[in-house]
Design an enzyme around this catalytic site. Structure first.
Site, PDB file in Angstrom:
ATOM      1  N   SER A  18       0.834  -1.211   0.000  1.00  0.00           N
ATOM      2  CA  SER A  18       0.000   0.000   0.000  1.00  0.00           C
ATOM      3  C   SER A  18       0.867   1.259   0.000  1.00  0.00           C
ATOM      4  O   SER A  18       0.596   2.211  -0.744  1.00  0.00           O
ATOM      5  CB  SER A  18      -0.883   0.039   1.247  1.00  0.00           C
ATOM      6  OG  SER A  18      -1.855  -0.942   1.174  1.00  0.00           O
ATOM      7  N   GLY A  94      -5.900  -3.804  -7.995  1.00  0.00           N
ATOM      8  CA  GLY A  94      -7.045  -2.978  -7.608  1.00  0.00           C
ATOM      9  C   GLY A  94      -6.597  -1.633  -7.068  1.00  0.00           C
ATOM     10  O   GLY A  94      -7.247  -0.604  -7.314  1.00  0.00           O
ATOM     11  N   ASP A 315      -7.058  -7.749   5.122  1.00  0.00           N
ATOM     12  CA  ASP A 315      -6.248  -8.597   4.237  1.00  0.00           C
ATOM     13  C   ASP A 315      -5.663  -9.805   4.977  1.00  0.00           C
ATOM     14  O   ASP A 315      -5.149 -10.729   4.344  1.00  0.00           O
ATOM     15  CB  ASP A 315      -5.109  -7.788   3.608  1.00  0.00           C
ATOM     16  CG  ASP A 315      -5.628  -6.773   2.590  1.00  0.00           C
ATOM     17  OD1 ASP A 315      -6.784  -6.909   2.145  1.00  0.00           O
ATOM     18  OD2 ASP A 315      -4.874  -5.843   2.249  1.00  0.00           O
ATOM     19  N   LYS A 342     -12.408  -9.104  -3.009  1.00  0.00           N
ATOM     20  CA  LYS A 342     -10.944  -8.987  -3.090  1.00  0.00           C
ATOM     21  C   LYS A 342     -10.450  -9.735  -4.334  1.00  0.00           C
ATOM     22  O   LYS A 342     -11.239 -10.049  -5.219  1.00  0.00           O
ATOM     23  CB  LYS A 342     -10.315  -9.526  -1.802  1.00  0.00           C
ATOM     24  CG  LYS A 342     -10.688  -8.718  -0.560  1.00  0.00           C
ATOM     25  CD  LYS A 342     -10.135  -7.304  -0.617  1.00  0.00           C
ATOM     26  CE  LYS A 342     -10.542  -6.497   0.587  1.00  0.00           C
ATOM     27  NZ  LYS A 342     -10.224  -5.082   0.465  1.00  0.00           N
TER      28      LYS A 342
HETATM   29  C1  S3P Z   1      -5.612  -1.171   0.080  1.00  0.00           C
HETATM   30  C2  S3P Z   1      -6.812  -1.108   0.740  1.00  0.00           C
HETATM   31  C3  S3P Z   1      -7.644  -2.291   1.009  1.00  0.00           C
HETATM   32  C4  S3P Z   1      -6.829  -3.569   0.939  1.00  0.00           C
HETATM   33  C5  S3P Z   1      -5.993  -3.630  -0.303  1.00  0.00           C
HETATM   34  C6  S3P Z   1      -5.025  -2.452  -0.344  1.00  0.00           C
HETATM   35  C7  S3P Z   1      -4.889   0.078  -0.189  1.00  0.00           C
HETATM   36  O1  S3P Z   1      -8.658  -2.391   0.046  1.00  0.00           O
HETATM   37  O2  S3P Z   1      -7.688  -4.695   1.012  1.00  0.00           O
HETATM   38  O3  S3P Z   1      -5.255  -4.840  -0.323  1.00  0.00           O
HETATM   39  O4  S3P Z   1      -3.695   0.035  -0.509  1.00  0.00           O
HETATM   40  O5  S3P Z   1      -5.502   1.129  -0.054  1.00  0.00           O
HETATM   41  P1  S3P Z   1      -9.978  -1.497   0.134  1.00  0.00           P
HETATM   42  O6  S3P Z   1      -9.611  -0.088  -0.004  1.00  0.00           O
HETATM   43  O7  S3P Z   1     -10.838  -1.979  -0.993  1.00  0.00           O
HETATM   44  O8  S3P Z   1     -10.562  -1.782   1.460  1.00  0.00           O
END
Ligand code: S3P
Length: 432
Positions: A18, A94, A315, A342
């Site tokens: 992240s 994502g 996660d 996810k």
């Molecule tokens: C993330 C936020 C989370 C997490 C993903 C990484 C991020 O997802 O599950 O692996 O880096 O902001 P969500 O924002 O959909 O909750």
């Protein structure tokens, strides 16, 4: 606990995914040179590197431990790319997708965005609908990829009360506001991961935070900086559970993020009875990290995970489910419906995985009911990882905890998404 040979040693867990995504995007928006120490170079973050390179930004990481990003700043980028329609393929990522949608809509850049099969099944309407509220025009395929940004945001401010616990949505809105030079006010009652708001001041951005409110005033400009990325708490969680469950283990992990919005797994495992010691705390760019030593637990007890805790360990639920399966009593995981969207539907893939090893866990609409302890056995037929990195790693750690404690690892490509050296670390600790 199983009677296998212990997991012993010290490993350098993969860097935080992240934070690396955010550091690359903010460095691209910042004028000047940014030095990112210890970035995660993995399939997911390579998507973000490619994304900013497509905007004309120079990214170098000859030594994998240092990345250098040089940018003329977001105002110049906007001029450089305007008029072109850009096409991005964000693979499996994502985070790259949702963050870049925000940034591109913020600077008013038209673009077509696609991704792989898994990404194309994930909801993008959670960012698109919000950006459209502020004037953006974005066409999606039933709320999913492929999508086309036709027009950027036109509103004079962004003011949102988050309705789903998503740091990606929160960050997407912040990037949109920064790109459009308008103020951003977000209320995050869930307390989702706060890396963006922690990192922005390092790039010179004024961020005011009060309780659940984040306020970024208009006309902020970012400048190049230097920052260090700690080890990823989500990757570390696999070793927290492995060291806890495999007998005779002692694992040392250095410089792991202990940001409270990410360290829910640590707390849950400690309350279950795990032997986890945290020491040598340091700080860099608003983030806390520390060394962690995990030893085999004498006994693990069941626990429940509540709604308030969920964002800080979402996660990690797959690997915590394994710990729950080996604990005494019945554990409940609730308020985890986000797991369904996810990289795989993790309510389904975690249940399938653990049940194939002989566990009997019950999938519910928003989580699991797990009773333990269980004696696990490696399934005769290997179960699919559903191309999901965290499911692949869950399967490997579960195999270690079985009565045969197998170390016959067949490498899964999906681990490259977040933890490319996972199998080397596994080998190092099992002395295989
Ligand atoms: C993330 C936020 C989370 C997490 C993903 C990484 C991020 O997802 O599950 O692996 O880096 O902001 P969500 O924002 O959909 O909750």
């Amino acid at each position: 606990m199983t009677e296998n040979q212990g997991l012993v040693g010290e490993i350098q867990v993969a860097s935080d995914k992240s934070m690396t995504h955010r550091a690359i995007i903010l460095a691209a928006m910042a004028r000047g040179k940014t030095i990112i120490n210890n970035p995660l170079i993995a399939a997911d973050t390579k998507q973000t590197i490619r994304a900013v390179q497509q905007l004309g930004i120079s990214v170098t990481h000859e030594q994998s431990s240092v990345m250098i990003i040089v940018s003329p700043g977001i105002v110049a980028i906007k001029k450089m790319v305007s008029g072109n329609s850009l096409t991005f393929d964000f693979g499996n990522s994502g985070t790259t997708t949702r963050l870049m949608i925000g940034l591109l809509a913020g600077i008013g850049q038209s673009a077509v965005i696609t991704g792989d099969d898994s990404l194309s099944k994930r909801p993008m309407d959670r960012v698109v609908t919000l950006l459209e509220k502020y004037g953006a025009k974005i066409e999606t395929h039933e709320g999913k990829l492929p999508l086309t940004i036709k027009q950027g945001i036109t509103g004079k401010e962004i003011r949102e009360d988050l309705q789903i616990p998503s740091a990606q949505v929160k960050t997407s809105l912040m990037l949109a506001g920064l790109g459009a030079n308008i103020p951003v006010i977000i209320y995050d009652k869930f307390g989702t991961r706060n890396h963006t708001e922690n990192m922005l001041p390092t790039f010179g951005v004024n961020v005011n935070q009060q309780a659940s409110m984040i306020y970024i005033p208009e006309n902020q400009s970012l400048h190049g900086t230097k920052l260090t990325i700690p080890g990823d708490a989500s990757s570390a969680a696999f070793w927290l559970v492995a060291g806890t469950l495999v007998s005779n283990s002692q694992i040392t992990l250095r410089n792991i993020s202990i940001n409270p919005t990410r360290s829910g797994a640590l707390q849950v495992l400690q309350r279950m009875g795990a032997d986890i010691l945290i020491s040598n705390q340091t700080n860099d760019a608003g983030e806390a990290f520390a060394d962690i030593v995990i030893k085999t637990a004498k006994q693990l007890n069941a626990t429940d995970i509540n709604e308030r805790e969920m964002p800080a360990l979402i996660d990690e639920v797959p690997i915590i489910a394994l710990a729950m399966r080996q604990a005494n009593g019945i554990s409940h995981v609730t308020h985890a419906e986000e797991l369904r969207v996810k990289e795989s539907n993790r309510i389904m893939s975690v249940t399938e995985t653990l049940n194939s090893f002989g566990a009997k866990i019950r999938a519910n609409q928003d989580g699991f009911t797990i009773s333990g302890p269980a004696s696990l056995k490696v399934p005769v037929k290997k179960v699919s990882d559903h191309d999901d990195h965290r499911i692949a790693m869950l399967q490997e750690i579960t195999a270690l905890v079985t009565s045969d404690g197998t170390t016959d690892f067949k490498k899964r490509d999906s681990v490259k998404i977040s933890y490319p050296q996972f199998y080397e670390d596994l080998k190092e600790l099992t002395h295989a």
